[in-house]
Scaffold this active site. Structure first.
Site, PDB file in Angstrom:
ATOM      1  N   GLY A 274       0.649  -1.230  -0.227  1.00 48.31           N
ATOM      2  CA  GLY A 274       0.016  -0.099   0.040  1.00 48.31           C
ATOM      3  C   GLY A 274       0.817   1.591  -0.054  1.00 48.31           C
TER       4      GLY A 274
ATOM      5  N   CYS B 274     -27.137  -9.562 -16.473  1.00 49.40           N
ATOM      6  CA  CYS B 274     -26.822  -9.442 -17.379  1.00 49.40           C
ATOM      7  C   CYS B 274     -27.922  -9.860 -18.430  1.00 49.40           C
ATOM      8  CB  CYS B 274     -25.631  -9.945 -17.916  1.00 49.40           C
ATOM      9  SG  CYS B 274     -24.821 -10.013 -19.534  1.00 49.40           S
TER      10      CYS B 274
ATOM     11  N   CYS C  86     -18.635 -12.600 -20.039  1.00 47.87           N
ATOM     12  CA  CYS C  86     -20.002 -13.170 -20.729  1.00 47.87           C
ATOM     13  C   CYS C  86     -19.742 -13.795 -21.736  1.00 47.87           C
ATOM     14  CB  CYS C  86     -20.463 -11.225 -20.978  1.00 47.87           C
ATOM     15  SG  CYS C  86     -21.486 -11.894 -21.454  1.00 47.87           S
TER      16      CYS C  86
END
Lengths: 258, 287
Positions: free
Chosen positions: B32, B241, B272
């Site tokens: 970080g 979707c 997808c």
């Protein structure tokens, strides 16, 4: 109450090149005591305040502070993290120009609650409750909690600054000309407010001002500075009514009577 | 490994890559923390992923398989160009399949499917400093990071709630890494924040213009900042979707015509396509 002073300053000296910021300043400050530092512009008042707040490093001398656990520490020996923790829990710093002491684009509630979030509070409802409570105490309508200080008058900004500083219940508050630039009626209300908070919370205050009336109203003791040196100290009434040093006499006699 | 003639493998010279790798190693060692590095001029403008490209160039080996996505899609200009850039300069294999890739460079998304050990996710970062818009001074923000003073970040979330009734930050949502440094996860939607937590993949962040690299090592705790009474919540979508019927994924709105018809489809094109190939169908499939 203890006899050990809250703040103990010894021989504090700071030079800007060859010019003197402040020279060999020493004093003690006890819990609940208000000390006024007066003098004309450039006399080293603000330098002294910034030295106390550890924003400047002195060339000589030291500042000792009695911690909550009773131990007395030389502030210069604390590491930066510890100093900053002190600054946001134990101390307050009210700036002359409220725009320096506030976040102008953050709402009043965010400004007041910042210190609580900085010390780890993570409950929105509680932070907002405390902020709203403090706005009420400094006589700002809590309905304006979501407005930014940009829409506030000068007096309200100064009061918001006070709320923002006092929310963590500090023990020592440094004030740099908090009433300059305010008109007299607003100034009177602010002084009233500060006086009330001092007695209520037992705050120790170092207030820098060039206004002798402010000093008389607020402070117990007074320190007169000129060219970085302390030229007279004493109880406020004594210094104002029976000034010893010629410069103090001049200062007192220069006040315009209304 | 046959790269473009006259260029070193993966465009950058070896000394530069070593410099970047040193920064990456340091970043991994201090999760970080923003490590400064000597960002180079790249043959593309700032804002197009120069930081990500330099990090990718430094970690690529000849046997790596590279995937590049932009907003989750493999077929947008930036993704196509960067993929072609490394195919030309490093001669490596590229793919659009998340599971096959060893290095994935991304802008604005984390793939939907869980990444696996050994994969590296490289983020393109425009503004690495999460405190930038609260505190403009770099000297001061560095001090705040060093002392772990993050009250200011909380003030921003407070302001969100006081203005909107909820935390309205939806992207670049600040996170605390391993309980220490507060980090900007780059402009990914906050939907992806939970995927950063305890991820098996190595996550590297490169900011070219701002010259910073930071990292989240595998299996590192990443927590989104919030309030006890306003806990962090990722976006939720009302419908699945339209093409593959997936739920619980990040959706893009696609405008269909000038009469207000629209559909919501997976932002992750590979996810997808993989689902459709497996026979999943959404409401608008085949229209």
């Amino acid at each position: 109450m203890t006899n050990v002073p809250l703040l103990s300053v010894e021989g504090l000296t700071m030079r800007y090149g060859t010019r003197t910021g402040c020279a060999d300043v020493s004093f003690d400050l006890h819990d609940g005591e208000v000390l006024a530092v007066v003098g004309e512009s450039g006399s080293g008042k603000t330098t002294l305040l910034r030295l106390l707040a550890q924003e400047l490093a002195p060339d000589a001398g030291r500042v000792r502070y009695r911690m909550r656990d009773g131990g007395v520490r030389d502030l210069a020996t604390l590491d930066e993290a510890a100093q900053r923790l002190l600054a946001r829990t134990e101390w307050g710093y009210i700036r002359q120009d409220a725009t320096d002491g506030l976040r102008m684009s953050v709402s009043a509630g965010g400004n007041a609650g910042e210190r609580l979030m900085a010390i780890g509070m993570r409950h929105y409802g509680q932070i907002r409750g405390a902020a709203s409570d403090w706005l009420r105490r400094v006589e700002i309508d809590p309905a304006r909690i979501d407005e930014t200080p940009q829409s506030f008058s000068g007096g309200m900004r100064q009061r918001l600054q006070i709320a923002r500083n006092l929310i963590t219940e500090p023990r020592l508050v440094l004030m740099d000309e908090p009433t300059s630039g305010l008109d007299v009626s607003v100034q009177a209300r602010l002084l009233d407010l500060v006086r009330g908070l001092v007695t209520e919370l037992g705050l120790a205050i170092v207030i820098v001002t060039h206004d002798l009336a402010v000093a008389r109203l607020l402070s117990h003791r007074m320190m007169v500075m000129r060219r970085g040196c302390v030229i007279e100290t004493g109880l406020t009434d004594r210094v104002l009514d029976d000034p010893e040093a010629p410069y103090t006499q001049l200062l007192v006699s220069s006040v315009l009577a209304a | 490994m046959t790269g473009a003639i006259g260029y070193n493998f993966a465009y950058l010279d070896e000394q530069t890559k070593r410099m970047i790798r040193r920064a990456i190693l340091k970043a991994i060692a201090i999760p970080g923390y923003q490590v400064p590095f000597a960002s180079r001029e790249m043959p593309m403008p700032y804002g197009w992923g120069t930081g990500g490209v330099q990090v990718t160039a430094a970690v690529l080996g000849p046997r790596d398989v590279l995937k590049v996505i932009d907003q989750g899609a493999d077929d947008t200009t930036n993704a196509v160009s960067i993929r072609a850039f490394f195919r030309n300069t490093a001669g490596i294999a590229t793919t659009t399949r998340t599971s096959e890739a060893t290095v994935i460079q991304t802008r604005h998304r984390i793939p939907e499917g869980r990444l696996h050990e050994g994969q590296i996710l490289v983020f393109q970062v425009p503004i690495p400093e999460p405190l930038r818009f609260l505190e403009p001074r770099e000297t001061e923000t560095r001090r705040l990071h060093a002392l772990a003073e993050y009250g200011l970040m909380q003030v921003k979330l407070y302001e969100d709630i006081s203005r909107h009734g909820h935390i309205a930050t939806t992207y670049a949502y600040p996170v605390a890494v391993e309980g220490r440094y507060v980090m900007d996860p780059s402009p990914t939607p906050k939907f992806d924040n939970p995927k950063m937590d305890n991820s098996p993949a190595l996550q590297l962040f490169g900011a070219g213009r701002e010259r910073r690299i930071y990292a989240v090592p595998p299996y590192t705790n990443v927590r989104s900042l919030d309030f006890e009474d306003h806990p962090f919540r990722a976006q939720e979508f009302a419908e699945p979707c339209a093409l593959c019927g997936a739920i619980g994924v990040y959706l893009d709105e696609v405008v269909m015509d000038d009469r207000g018809r629209r559909m919501f489809v997976c932002s992750d094109t590979d996810h997808c396509e993989t689902r459709r190939a497996a026979g999943h169908r959404g409401g608008a499939f085949g229209l």
